[in-house]
Enzyme design. Structure first.
Site, PDB file in Angstrom:
ATOM      1  N   ASP A 155      39.784  32.785  37.206  1.00 12.30           N
ATOM      2  CA  ASP A 155      38.369  33.014  36.923  1.00 12.30           C
ATOM      3  C   ASP A 155      37.842  31.733  36.252  1.00 12.30           C
ATOM      4  OD1 ASP A 155      35.839  34.003  36.598  1.00 12.30           O
ATOM      5  OD2 ASP A 155      36.459  35.922  35.757  1.00 12.30           O
TER       6      ASP A 155
HETATM    7  C1  BGC Z   1      32.993  35.832  36.603  1.00  8.98           C
HETATM    8  C2  BGC Z   1      33.481  35.947  38.041  1.00  8.98           C
HETATM    9  C3  BGC Z   1      32.681  35.038  38.920  1.00  8.98           C
HETATM   10  C4  BGC Z   1      32.775  33.617  38.396  1.00  8.98           C
HETATM   11  C5  BGC Z   1      32.035  32.614  39.248  1.00  8.98           C
HETATM   12  C6  BGC Z   1      32.908  34.395  36.145  1.00  8.98           C
HETATM   13  O1  BGC Z   1      32.211  34.300  34.947  1.00  8.98           O
HETATM   14  O2  BGC Z   1      33.842  36.567  35.765  1.00  8.98           O
HETATM   15  O3  BGC Z   1      33.360  37.271  38.476  1.00  8.98           O
HETATM   16  O4  BGC Z   1      33.135  35.126  40.244  1.00  8.98           O
HETATM   17  O5  BGC Z   1      32.247  33.586  37.097  1.00  8.98           O
HETATM   18  O6  BGC Z   1      30.679  32.773  39.161  1.00  8.98           O
END
Ligand code: BGC
Length: 735
Positions: free
Chosen positions: A234
């Protein structure tokens, strides 16, 4: 692209560069990331973009006139409420068609965390409290996305069930609960739909960041489940990229030069081996090789927004859940409607954070009703128009945007400004829709007059929610504010005095408290965060042009503290939790309510229709692989309807603790006209009956009650089957 050939020609520096993302996307503005290209070897950069409810990119770019709107589909909680796998697959396909036309190769969706606590800030982005419903939904979504040649990413692996402390909180959970509840939906999605990517979660699991956890990423995911796709982190997760790569992450996102040099250094010093680096680079290359980009696809930037709006409309319709209806619905055609609540005029379409989408429009309830021929009280609307427009900020930010564009067109570093402006113009706008304003500015005479001249009152209660924050256990969020309570009470009193009905629409990301006010009103329809077509779908359901057919994918609690996981929320220490214990174990959602005899406001699987259904002729066949549960569903009422039939299984005896019952299969019928019948056959694979005994999966020998019904507490048919011998599965065949 031949992966082996390319890999053999790559230098160590190039391999490391593949493993580290290139930062937020420059190719597609607003997309969350991209991989690094290696031009000399013909390796293109692939673009990754959120998210579950549609493609999340900026709708406006500073340097061009064209717009890049994406369709806002209903949020995942609403998709799961449809219980319609075929429809969810179509939604996935439509989102992928848009991704494809906007130049996005990998979608960062669907999200598969569990509805463990009603306050989770991302509850709208997740499907269900039940692992089989969540897993089946995810598999359908992934199939749809990948049928278009776009990769799907199942996330957040694993146990990211709350936003409080999400970047570092350590989740302590028994291995049984972990495998039966939290890992299972991922396992189902992987087995059934082979997603191209898995995103490791921010939080820790049993002391280690998920992104740095070899047990999770290598032993369980790859060795036990045989997963051979890509694993990414993530965004900015964990604290050590070297450990992430060693533990099993192929791609560190979003990636920056610091991460790049730490990995290179690790490689040079020998703490990152050639073998591991090769495996990681190969996984990235394999994904790139499958991508549309590598196959020469050119984005048109002209997706079929109209066609996709129709699918968004259909999904919104089927996901709405009718909680209560005492002779209020459906409304008469051309009824005169008094629309109360700011959400009626400014309906919240989507949640915030990476689950947000920027559509060209969101149809409000008022617009939808009027478009479908209902007579919306204009004087009442005027009152709301004045409060809605009291917020100058969104329109001001659009003006700033225009000015900045002028500036940018004359040259300048535009990217950061563009990001900020898109955020201001779009997300702040959504947020202001639910800013605390007084909902009952009316005099008694005015409400009485409105009740006299209209046929029905419709009150919309709206909430929004965002990634990064949990919902508040307070008025204005889980609880209604005093002014909202007063509005419901006064409108109900006035309309009932004139012999007229009151309908409440819940435009919410997840449950809100209903027990204190539901007796005052005649009907309650949960519309969730329904996407851009919300208002039209509401009108169709209220008018009965489409029968309500959604059912709850989670238990709707009476109050927060009765929800089993709330007792330990948000973890310890309370002010800034660093650890949360999933002390309720396997007793998540209805597994808890049913086993311990707690009465929720509305149970898992619940949802009314305008007609009634009869169930009959249950027959359960045992096959080599599992069970086939056959029965008939007949529309016994006087209006069209679709039924969600559910199969729960209850072990009549067990050596281990067991929930009272567990969902093992479901089926949504086609639209049945009055008197029409459909034969249903639901296959339950033997693995779905297995529980984890600490070492392996087992289906214990003994008697099992097969309970078929319209909800978890509305069982219509029962049969008992015997399993003669224990059946074991090794860890690779758990779900
Ligand atoms: C979130 C993810 C997301 C990623 C990219 C993160 O803050 O937890 O779900 O895909 O950002 O935007």
């Amino acid at each position: 692209m031949n992966v082996d050939d390319i890999l053999s020609e790559m230098s160590a520096e190039e391999k490391v560069s593949l493993v580290v993302g290139a930062g937020f996307s420059k190719l597609v503005h607003g997309a969350s990331g991209e991989t690094r290209a290696i031009d000399r070897l013909g390796v293109p950069s692939v673009v990754l973009s959120d998210g579950p409810a549609g493609v999340r990119i900026y709708p406006a770019r500073l340097a061009v006139e064209a717009t890049f709107y994406a369709t806002a589909f209903p949020s995942e909680i609403a998709l799961a409420s449809t219980w319609n796998l075929e429809l969810v697959e179509r939604v996935g396909r439509a989102i992928a068609e848009e991704a494809k036309e906007y130049g996005v190769d990998v979608l960062l969706a669907p999200a598969l965390n569990m509805h463990r606590i009603p306050l989770c800030g991302r509850i709208f982005e997740y499907f269900s409290e039940d692992p089989i419903l969540a897993g089946e939904m995810a598999a359908a979504y992934v199939r749809g996305v990948q049928s278009e040649g776009v990769g799907a990413t199942i996330k957040h692996f694993v146990c990211n069930e709350q936003e409080r402390g999400r970047m570092y909180i350590d989740v302590a959970v028994s291995e049984r609960a972990l495998r039966e509840i939290y890992l299972r939906p991922f396992e189902i999605a992987i087995r059934k739909a082979k997603p191209w990517a898995v995103m490791a979660a921010y939080n820790k699991l049993k002391g280690l960041y998920c992104t740095q956890n070899p047990w999770l990423l290598t032993q369980v995911l790859r060795e036990e489940w045989g997963y051979d796709g890509l694993v990414m982190t993530d965004w900015m997760a964990g604290d050590d990229p070297l450990e992430q790569v060693k533990a099993g992450c192929d791609l560190i996102m979003p990636g920056d030069e610091g991460v790049l040099s730490r990995l290179l250094e690790g490689y040079k010093q020998g703490s990152l081996s050639k073998d591991v680096l090769d495996r990681r680079a190969r996984n990235v290359l394999s994904l790139v090789a499958k991508s549309l980009k590598a196959r020469g696809h050119k984005a048109s930037n002209k997706p079929d927004l109209e066609g996709h709006a129709r699918i968004a409309h259909e999904a919104a319709l089927e996901g709405m859940v009718l909680l209560k209806n005492e002779s209020a619905l459906p409304l008469a055609e051309k009824a005169r409607v008094a629309l109360f609540g700011r959400g009626s005029y400014w309906t919240v379409g989507a949640g915030l954070g990476s689950g947000h989408v920027h559509p060209r429009y969101v149809v409000s309830v008022a617009e939808g009703l009027r478009e479908r021929g209902l007579d919306v009280d204009p004087d009442l609307e005027k009152v709301y128009a004045s409060t809605v427009h009291r917020f100058p900020f969104p329109s001001a930010s659009h003006q700033v945007f225009k000015q900045m564009r002028e500036w940018a067109l004359r040259g300048g570093d535009t990217w950061a400004i563009e990001s900020l402006l898109n955020w201001l113009a779009e997300e702040i706008l959504e947020w202001t829709r639910t800013v605390n304003i007084q909902e009952d500015p009316f005099t008694d005479d005015f409400v009485d007059e409105v009740a006299r001249r209209n046929d029905v009152a419709v009150i919309t209660i709206s909430r929004v929610s965002s990634e990064g924050f949990d919902r508040a256990p307070a008025q204005g969020d889980f609880y209604l504010r005093d002014d909202e309570q007063r509005l419901i009470a006064r409108v109900s009193q006035a309309f009932h005095k004139h012999g007229k009905r009151v309908v409440v629409l819940l435009n919410v990301p997840g449950p809100v408290e209903v027990a204190s006010w539901r007796d005052l009103v005649d009907a309650i329809l949960v519309i969730w965060l329904p996407g851009q077509e919300g208002g039209r779908a509401v009108a169709d359901v209220l008018l009965g042009r489409a029968p309500p057919s959604g059912k709850l994918p989670l238990t709707w609690p009476k109050d927060l503290l009765e929800s089993p996981a709330m007792r330990a929320y948000p973890g310890e220490p309370k002010h800034d939790p660093v650890q949360v214990v999933y002390h309720e174990g396997i007793y998540v959602g209805y597994r808890y309510y049913d086993t311990f005899g707690v009465e929720p406001a509305y149970e898992f699987g619940y949802g009314l229709s305008y007609t009634s259904f009869e169930y009959s002729d249950l027959a359960v066949e045992k096959t080599y692989d599992g069970l086939v549960v056959k029965f008939k569903v007949r529309n016994a009422g006087s209006r069209d309807g679709k039924e969600v039939a559910q199969v729960y299984v209850r072990a009549l005896a067990s050596r281990l603790d067991r929930p009272f019952q567990e969902l093992k299969g479901f089926y949504k019928t086609r639209t049945l006209v009055p008197g029409e019948e459909e034969r249903v056959a639901i296959t339950i694979p033997m693995e779905y009956l297995a529980i984890f005994d600490g070492k392996r999966w087992i289906v214990e020998k003994g008697s099992y009650e097969i309970r078929v019904g319209a909800s978890s507490r509305d069982t219509r048919l029962k049969a008992v089957v015997e399993i003669e011998d224990d059946v074991y599965f090794d860890l690779s065949r758990g779900a």
